[in-house]
Write a protein that holds these residues in place. Structure first.
Motif, PDB file in Angstrom:
ATOM      1  N   LEU A 117     -35.521   4.438  20.825  1.00 39.32           N
ATOM      2  CA  LEU A 117     -34.459   3.678  21.480  1.00 39.32           C
ATOM      3  C   LEU A 117     -33.091   4.243  21.118  1.00 39.32           C
ATOM      4  CD1 LEU A 117     -35.621  -0.010  20.839  1.00 39.32           C
ATOM      5  CD2 LEU A 117     -35.934   1.337  22.905  1.00 39.32           C
ATOM      6  N   ALA A 118     -32.142   3.978  21.988  1.00 37.95           N
ATOM      7  CA  ALA A 118     -30.746   4.317  21.702  1.00 37.95           C
ATOM      8  C   ALA A 118     -29.866   3.334  22.448  1.00 37.95           C
ATOM      9  CB  ALA A 118     -30.428   5.747  22.128  1.00 37.95           C
ATOM     10  N   VAL A 119     -28.809   2.887  21.802  1.00 36.08           N
ATOM     11  CA  VAL A 119     -27.833   2.024  22.455  1.00 36.08           C
ATOM     12  C   VAL A 119     -26.938   2.891  23.324  1.00 36.08           C
ATOM     13  CG1 VAL A 119     -25.971   0.361  22.110  1.00 36.08           C
ATOM     14  CG2 VAL A 119     -27.885   0.433  20.501  1.00 36.08           C
ATOM     15  N   ARG A 120     -26.738   2.458  24.557  1.00 34.05           N
ATOM     16  CA  ARG A 120     -25.904   3.240  25.455  1.00 34.05           C
ATOM     17  C   ARG A 120     -24.489   3.360  24.907  1.00 34.05           C
ATOM     18  NH1 ARG A 120     -26.442   0.118  31.013  1.00 34.05           N
ATOM     19  NH2 ARG A 120     -25.241  -1.289  29.686  1.00 34.05           N
ATOM     20  N   GLU A 121     -23.895   4.524  25.110  1.00 29.79           N
ATOM     21  CA  GLU A 121     -22.549   4.759  24.588  1.00 29.79           C
ATOM     22  C   GLU A 121     -21.555   3.760  25.148  1.00 29.79           C
ATOM     23  OE1 GLU A 121     -19.229   8.371  24.385  1.00 29.79           O
ATOM     24  OE2 GLU A 121     -21.274   8.754  25.084  1.00 29.79           O
ATOM     25  N   GLU A 122     -21.713   3.396  26.443  1.00 30.10           N
ATOM     26  CA  GLU A 122     -20.745   2.475  27.040  1.00 30.10           C
ATOM     27  C   GLU A 122     -20.863   1.058  26.489  1.00 30.10           C
ATOM     28  OE1 GLU A 122     -23.957   3.175  30.297  1.00 30.10           O
ATOM     29  OE2 GLU A 122     -23.010   4.264  28.634  1.00 30.10           O
ATOM     30  N   ASP A 123     -22.027   0.710  25.906  1.00 30.51           N
ATOM     31  CA  ASP A 123     -22.146  -0.614  25.309  1.00 30.51           C
ATOM     32  C   ASP A 123     -21.352  -0.716  24.016  1.00 30.51           C
ATOM     33  OD1 ASP A 123     -23.804  -2.133  27.091  1.00 30.51           O
ATOM     34  OD2 ASP A 123     -25.459  -0.839  26.535  1.00 30.51           O
ATOM     35  N   ASN A 124     -21.197   0.419  23.332  1.00 25.53           N
ATOM     36  CA  ASN A 124     -20.331   0.466  22.148  1.00 25.53           C
ATOM     37  C   ASN A 124     -20.715  -0.594  21.121  1.00 25.53           C
ATOM     38  OD1 ASN A 124     -18.224   1.581  20.632  1.00 25.53           O
ATOM     39  ND2 ASN A 124     -16.757   0.054  21.363  1.00 25.53           N
ATOM     40  N   LEU A 125     -22.027  -0.735  20.877  1.00 30.09           N
ATOM     41  CA  LEU A 125     -22.516  -1.705  19.909  1.00 30.09           C
ATOM     42  C   LEU A 125     -23.265  -0.986  18.792  1.00 30.09           C
ATOM     43  CD1 LEU A 125     -24.029  -4.454  22.252  1.00 30.09           C
ATOM     44  CD2 LEU A 125     -21.835  -4.527  21.065  1.00 30.09           C
ATOM     45  N   PRO A 126     -23.017  -1.341  17.538  1.00 27.09           N
ATOM     46  CA  PRO A 126     -23.843  -0.803  16.460  1.00 27.09           C
ATOM     47  C   PRO A 126     -25.242  -1.403  16.527  1.00 27.09           C
ATOM     48  CG  PRO A 126     -22.330  -2.432  15.599  1.00 27.09           C
ATOM     49  CD  PRO A 126     -21.960  -2.239  17.041  1.00 27.09           C
ATOM     50  N   GLU A 127     -26.196  -0.714  15.959  1.00 30.54           N
ATOM     51  CA  GLU A 127     -27.594  -1.132  16.081  1.00 30.54           C
ATOM     52  C   GLU A 127     -27.893  -2.461  15.405  1.00 30.54           C
ATOM     53  OE1 GLU A 127     -27.512   3.280  16.735  1.00 30.54           O
ATOM     54  OE2 GLU A 127     -26.518   1.853  15.402  1.00 30.54           O
ATOM     55  N   ASP A 128     -27.025  -2.904  14.488  1.00 27.53           N
ATOM     56  CA  ASP A 128     -27.277  -4.192  13.837  1.00 27.53           C
ATOM     57  C   ASP A 128     -26.589  -5.349  14.554  1.00 27.53           C
ATOM     58  OD1 ASP A 128     -24.707  -3.385  13.030  1.00 27.53           O
ATOM     59  OD2 ASP A 128     -24.843  -4.549  11.179  1.00 27.53           O
ATOM     60  N   HIS A 129     -26.090  -5.117  15.761  1.00 28.33           N
ATOM     61  CA  HIS A 129     -25.583  -6.217  16.580  1.00 28.33           C
ATOM     62  C   HIS A 129     -26.764  -7.093  16.989  1.00 28.33           C
ATOM     63  CE1 HIS A 129     -23.987  -8.313  20.137  1.00 28.33           C
ATOM     64  NE2 HIS A 129     -22.783  -8.083  19.638  1.00 28.33           N
ATOM     65  N   LEU A 130     -26.547  -8.385  17.084  1.00 28.35           N
ATOM     66  CA  LEU A 130     -27.623  -9.323  17.392  1.00 28.35           C
ATOM     67  C   LEU A 130     -28.360  -8.946  18.670  1.00 28.35           C
ATOM     68  CD1 LEU A 130     -29.194 -11.929  16.931  1.00 28.35           C
ATOM     69  CD2 LEU A 130     -27.285 -13.194  17.945  1.00 28.35           C
ATOM     70  N   ALA A 131     -27.635  -8.550  19.708  1.00 24.41           N
ATOM     71  CA  ALA A 131     -28.282  -8.192  20.970  1.00 24.41           C
ATOM     72  C   ALA A 131     -29.213  -7.001  20.793  1.00 24.41           C
ATOM     73  CB  ALA A 131     -27.229  -7.887  22.035  1.00 24.41           C
ATOM     74  N   CYS A 132     -28.794  -6.015  20.004  1.00 20.68           N
ATOM     75  CA  CYS A 132     -29.630  -4.844  19.765  1.00 20.68           C
ATOM     76  C   CYS A 132     -30.886  -5.205  18.973  1.00 20.68           C
ATOM     77  CB  CYS A 132     -28.834  -3.778  19.030  1.00 20.68           C
ATOM     78  SG  CYS A 132     -27.388  -3.170  19.917  1.00 20.68           S
ATOM     79  N   GLU A 133     -30.741  -6.089  18.008  1.00 20.86           N
ATOM     80  CA  GLU A 133     -31.891  -6.477  17.200  1.00 20.86           C
ATOM     81  C   GLU A 133     -32.901  -7.271  18.027  1.00 20.86           C
ATOM     82  OE1 GLU A 133     -30.965  -8.075  13.400  1.00 20.86           O
ATOM     83  OE2 GLU A 133     -29.703  -6.367  12.856  1.00 20.86           O
ATOM     84  N   LEU A 134     -32.415  -8.094  18.927  1.00 19.97           N
ATOM     85  CA  LEU A 134     -33.326  -8.813  19.823  1.00 19.97           C
ATOM     86  C   LEU A 134     -34.049  -7.831  20.742  1.00 19.97           C
ATOM     87  CD1 LEU A 134     -31.032 -11.849  20.641  1.00 19.97           C
ATOM     88  CD2 LEU A 134     -33.231 -11.967  19.449  1.00 19.97           C
ATOM     89  N   GLU A 135     -33.357  -6.792  21.187  1.00 21.76           N
ATOM     90  CA  GLU A 135     -34.004  -5.767  22.009  1.00 21.76           C
ATOM     91  C   GLU A 135     -35.097  -5.054  21.213  1.00 21.76           C
ATOM     92  OE1 GLU A 135     -34.487  -2.967  25.335  1.00 21.76           O
ATOM     93  OE2 GLU A 135     -34.007  -5.076  25.057  1.00 21.76           O
TER      94      GLU A 135
END
Length: 226
Positions: free
Chosen positions: A135-153
């Motif tokens: 997985l990778a967070v899209r650059e335009e989302d500009n969220l670190p991986e420990d953001h709640l939304a990323c952890e739920l993903e």
């Protein structure tokens, strides 16, 4: 502060088996926990008023008792906005986004690291888990991986892999789920909820926080039944 466990590395097959989704990709829920995780992910990842309104609408459509399925609208149809939506949008930005001081940042590193800063050890641990899942967070989302939304993903992807017939991969996924929920999310989300609830929170967002708390409890109880 005692050292925290690091996430278990998944077998290489995990990345190959995973479709490498990102925060824009919907997850088709089969059960209530997956549906609730998807809605909460989209809520906390909302980048504009439209995304926030859609997530709050889906949350409101869920059954009061069990988080049952809420329907989605046809493409192009605007979501219904509750009369107090502007209040909820203002509170969402004030509590979780900024630009001013944020009372309840939705980032694990704020609550788990010795120095409550973003992009700390908790971020590195989640980045390691993301990489093992492909997985990778899209650059335009500009969220670190420990953001709640990323952890739920990450939880959603692990759940989608939990039924694999590959015994080794299944064991690795189960270990990763235990780490993510019991060794990570259960350590910081209650603190996040406490900070948010210490502020003035409108009903729509208060309901979202209650849903998150109930989801975390259920995710943990399902691990204990496994």
């Amino acid at each position: 502060m005692p050292p925290r466990p690091t996430p278990p590395a998944l077998a290489p097959e995990a990345a190959a088996s995973s479709p490498a989704p990102d925060l824009a990709r919907g997850v088709t829920p089969d059960t209530a926990p997956e549906l609730m995780a998807e809605i909460l992910r989209d809520l906390f990842a909302a980048r504009d008023s439209g995304g926030l309104a859609r997530a709050l609408e889906r949350l409101a459509a869920c059954g009061a008792e069990d988080g049952g399925a809420g329907g989605s609208r046809p493409d192009g149809e605007a979501p219904r906005r509750a009369p107090l939506f502007p209040e909820a949008e203002y509170a969402f930005n004030r509590l979780f986004v900024g630009p001013d001081h944020v009372p309840a940042p939705p980032y694990a590193s704020v609550y788990l690291d010795a120095d409550p800063l973003l992009m700390g050890r908790a971020t590195a641990s989640m980045r390691e888990l993301f990489r093992s899942l492909g997985l990778a967070v899209r650059e335009e989302d500009n969220l670190p991986e420990d953001h709640l939304a990323c952890e739920l993903e990450a939880w959603l992807v692990l759940r989608s892999l939990a039924g694999t017939k590959d015994a080794t991969l299944r064991q690795n996924v189960e270990e990763a789920l235990v780490w993510l929920v019991d060794g990570h999310m259960r350590l910081w989300i209650p603190q996040f909820l406490s900070r948010a609830r210490a502020e003035a929170v409108p009903e729509a967002l208060s309901g979202a926080l209650n849903r998150l708390e109930a989801w975390l409890e259920r995710a943990g109880s399902e691990l204990n039944r496994a």
